[in-house]
Design an enzyme around this catalytic site. Sequence first.
Site, mmCIF file in Angstrom:
data_model
loop_
_atom_site.group_PDB
_atom_site.id
_atom_site.type_symbol
_atom_site.label_atom_id
_atom_site.label_comp_id
_atom_site.label_asym_id
_atom_site.label_seq_id
_atom_site.Cartn_x
_atom_site.Cartn_y
_atom_site.Cartn_z
ATOM 1 N N GLU A 51 0.812 -1.211 0.000
ATOM 2 C CA GLU A 51 0.000 0.000 0.000
ATOM 3 C C GLU A 51 0.849 1.266 0.000
ATOM 4 O O GLU A 51 0.437 2.294 -0.528
ATOM 5 C CB GLU A 51 -0.955 0.018 1.200
ATOM 6 C CG GLU A 51 -2.111 -0.968 1.107
ATOM 7 C CD GLU A 51 -1.773 -2.339 1.667
ATOM 8 O OE1 GLU A 51 -0.584 -2.606 1.977
ATOM 9 O OE2 GLU A 51 -2.705 -3.162 1.796
ATOM 10 N N PHE A 113 -11.514 -7.741 13.691
ATOM 11 C CA PHE A 113 -10.384 -8.158 12.861
ATOM 12 C C PHE A 113 -10.068 -7.073 11.829
ATOM 13 O O PHE A 113 -10.951 -6.600 11.131
ATOM 14 C CB PHE A 113 -10.699 -9.486 12.164
ATOM 15 C CG PHE A 113 -9.598 -9.924 11.235
ATOM 16 C CD1 PHE A 113 -8.339 -10.242 11.735
ATOM 17 C CD2 PHE A 113 -9.818 -9.991 9.873
ATOM 18 C CE1 PHE A 113 -7.318 -10.632 10.879
ATOM 19 C CE2 PHE A 113 -8.799 -10.389 9.016
ATOM 20 C CZ PHE A 113 -7.542 -10.705 9.515
ATOM 21 N N GLN A 114 -8.823 -6.692 11.762
ATOM 22 C CA GLN A 114 -8.332 -5.657 10.847
ATOM 23 C C GLN A 114 -9.072 -4.331 11.023
ATOM 24 O O GLN A 114 -9.307 -3.606 10.061
ATOM 25 C CB GLN A 114 -8.382 -6.125 9.387
ATOM 26 C CG GLN A 114 -7.399 -7.269 9.122
ATOM 27 C CD GLN A 114 -7.165 -7.538 7.645
ATOM 28 O OE1 GLN A 114 -8.057 -7.364 6.832
ATOM 29 N NE2 GLN A 114 -5.965 -7.995 7.308
ATOM 30 N N LYS A 163 -17.601 -1.436 5.611
ATOM 31 C CA LYS A 163 -18.139 -2.415 4.664
ATOM 32 C C LYS A 163 -19.662 -2.309 4.549
ATOM 33 O O LYS A 163 -20.218 -2.390 3.462
ATOM 34 C CB LYS A 163 -17.745 -3.820 5.133
ATOM 35 C CG LYS A 163 -18.298 -4.908 4.245
ATOM 36 C CD LYS A 163 -17.367 -6.080 4.136
ATOM 37 C CE LYS A 163 -17.954 -7.118 3.199
ATOM 38 N NZ LYS A 163 -16.933 -8.006 2.673
ATOM 39 N N MET A 465 23.953 10.305 3.451
ATOM 40 C CA MET A 465 23.675 11.600 4.060
ATOM 41 C C MET A 465 23.929 11.553 5.564
ATOM 42 O O MET A 465 24.528 12.454 6.146
ATOM 43 C CB MET A 465 22.229 12.027 3.763
ATOM 44 C CG MET A 465 21.888 13.414 4.254
ATOM 45 S SD MET A 465 22.917 14.675 3.492
ATOM 46 C CE MET A 465 21.857 15.254 2.177
#
Lengths: 551, 173
Positions: A51, A113-114, A163, A465
Site C-alpha cells: 500500500e 479483525f483488521q 463495509k 547523508m
Amino acid sequence: MKLTGAQILVEELVNQGVDTIFGYPGGQVLNIYDELYKNAHRIRHVLTAHEQGAVHAADGYARVMDRPGVVIATSGPGATNLVTGIANAYLDSVPLIAITGNVSTSLLGRDSFQEVDIVGITQPIVKHNYIVRDVKNLEQTLKEAFVIANTGRKGPVLIDIPKSVQVSEADYSNNVKICVKSSEARRTCDLTTAINAIAESKKPFIYCGGGVISAGAQEQIIELSKKLSAPIGLSMMGISAIPYSYDLNLGMCGMHGRYASSAAQAEADLIIAAGVRFSDRATGNTSEYTKGCTVIHIDIDASEIGKNVSPQIGLCGDIKEVLTQLLSRIPERKNQEWLDMVTKFKEKEAVEPNDEFTPRNIIGLINSSFAKDTVVATDVGQHQMWTIQYYKFEQPRRLLTSGGLGTMGFGMGAAIGGCIANGRKPTVLITSDGSFGMNLTELATAVSQELPLVIVLLNNGVLGMVRQWQTLFYDKRYSQTTLQRKTDFPLLARAFGAEGYAAESLADLEDIVGNRLNRKGPCLIDCKINIDEKVLPFIPPGGSIKDIVLH
Amino acid sequence: MIGKFTVSVIVSNHFGVLNRVSGLYAKRNYNIDSLAVGETENPAYSRITIVSTGDDYMKEQVVRQLEKLHDVKKVVLLDPENSVGVEHMLIKLKAEGEAKADISQLINDYGGSVMDFSSDFITAEITGSSKKIDSFIEAARPLGILELCRSGLIAMIQGTKNIMSVANLDPEE
C-alpha cells in the site's frame, strides 16, 4: 437511482474525472473491488506490491497531473500502510484522495479483525478526513473531499468507508449540495506597502516555492524577475518552477543549495517570497536570514505568513492573482549593478569539467540522454540533493521528490505514478542503495505495468547523508550507516523480471542508457560511486551563508 | 508577551470535531488551560471556548490554524476588555463541627449555593470569573477540600453582536 455505496464510489470517481487509481485489495474493500472489476473499462486500477507504493504512486501521479491522485486500501494494516504516504502528501501540499475500507458499522469500536481508527490515526496529517457511517452521506462526502483536496492549499483527504456502507443502498443523483468553506475570507492584498518596498529596494531577490507550481505562476515570477532585475532562488519544492536555463534562476538556496543562490539571498535587501514556508532546511538561522532585509511573503495559506519568518509585508491569496496585480502596478527597473554582483556569485560556482564517474557527471549524462519533459523521481538523501543541484529541469511538475517529510522509499512509487501520468513515457528514478532498499518491492509493479522506468542507483554501500553528518559532527563514528549487504542489484532487478546492468564508467552508462531508450519495461543501472562523496555546498543547521562549506 | 487568552470556536456539531480541535493544539505544541464545549442556539453547531497561555505568535497561529479546519465555522480571539466570561465550580468541602458555619459564610460571601451536604461535608456551587473561583479555592483550602470540579471558562463578546457576524480578530488588530 438507487446504488450501493461501492457503486456510488465508482460513479463519483468517474464523475470527478478519475480514470486511474492505485491500490491494493483486501477483506473490507471486496465490494469496492468488485465494482472496479465491473468498471475496468472506465477506471484503470494499478495494483502495487504494497500500500505504501500505491499511495506514493498516487502522490507522484497527482504532482505530474495537477489533479488529485486516488489510492484505495483495505482496513487495518492496509490503512496504516498508507500513513507515511499521506503524511508525505500533506507536507508537500499534494492533492490526494485516500479511500480505506473499514469493518461494518456494527463492529466499529470492538477491536474487530483488521479494525483500526484510521481517521484518528491520520488526523494530524490530512487536510480533512471522514468516516462515512451512513450511505446517504457518501456522495456528498466524496464530492466535498475532492474540493477540499484540490482547492486553496492542496492536500490529502482520507475517506474511511465501512463495509456495511459499501453494501447499503442510497440514491445517487449527482445533484447534492456540498458545504466547503472558502479560504477567501483571509485573503489580504494590500499592495501599496509592497509596491513601496519594491521601489525602495536596491537588491531584490525572489524566493519561489512549491506554491508557485501549484498556482501555475511561473510566467508571472519570470516577468517580475525581468522587471526588477531580481535573481530567483528556489526552495526544494520550487525546483522545477522556473526553467534551469533562465539566466536569473540561481537554483536552490539553503542547507544544500547552490552558492550563488544562498549568497544572493544573504546579500539582498528585499526578499519576495512566493509559495514557500521558510522551512528550517531553507533558512538556517532565521534571524540571520532576515537581517537587514525586508520580506514580502505571498501565500495562499494565511497561517504560513508569520509562522516561521515574520515578514514585514504579508500578502495572502492566490500567487498568480497577487503577482498579476502587483506586476500591473510596478514599473520596470533595470539594475545592472545588482546583476553584476549576481554574476560574480555565479562565477564562484564554476567547476572544472572532468570525466570521472561522479554523481555530478552521472546525473549530467542522464539529463542529456532524456527528453526535456521526462519525469524524474528521487528518493531521499545525498542522491536527492545531487539531482536537485545538477539536473537541469526545464518544465514544472517533472521532479517528484519528497520535500517536507523526506521519505526514503518515496521514489519507486512516485516514479510509477509519474510515469503513468506522463503517458507511460520513459521515466527516470534517481535513487541510492539505502532508499531503494526500502520499497524496492515496487519493481514488481513497474514490471507488471511494463513501465519504461530507468532506475539509476547511486550505490556507495552506505547511508550517505547520515554518514556525511557523522563525518562532520560525530567525529566519523559511523554508527549503523555502513550497509555491508552484498546485494547484487542487477541480479535482483532480473529476478523481478526487469533488466539489470552495472555501470562503472560514464562510457558504460552511456551505452546502457542508449540501448535502453524506447524499450518497454523497467531497468536498473547500478552505479558504484565513491563512499566519501559529499553533498556540497553545505550550510550547517542553524547557520547562515557565513558558515557555508564549499569544498 | 506571554499571557492568557481565550478563543471562541464555532464548530459543526458532530462526533470527532472536539478531537480535531484539541488535536490541533497538541500537534502544534499549544497548551490548553481550559476547554468548555456545548451545543449552541443552532443545534447544527457547537461552541468551544478555549483558554491558553502563550505569546502573540501563538495567539495568531492558533486562530489561523483553527480556521483551516473544515469543521470549524468561526474563530474569534476574545478581547478581555470587550467580552464577558464566567466559570462554574462544584467544590466538596470537609464540614465538621464548628467549621460548618465558616464554610456556610464563605459560600454566602461568594454568592454560591449549597448543592449537597451531610453532617461531615458540604458541596457548593460557585459561579463567576475565573479569578473569583481561584480566590474561593484559596479561601477554602485551609478548611479542607475533598474534591473540586471546574467547568472551564465560557465567554461571549459584549453587546448585541452574534459571534458569526464578528469580523476575524487578529491579535494586532
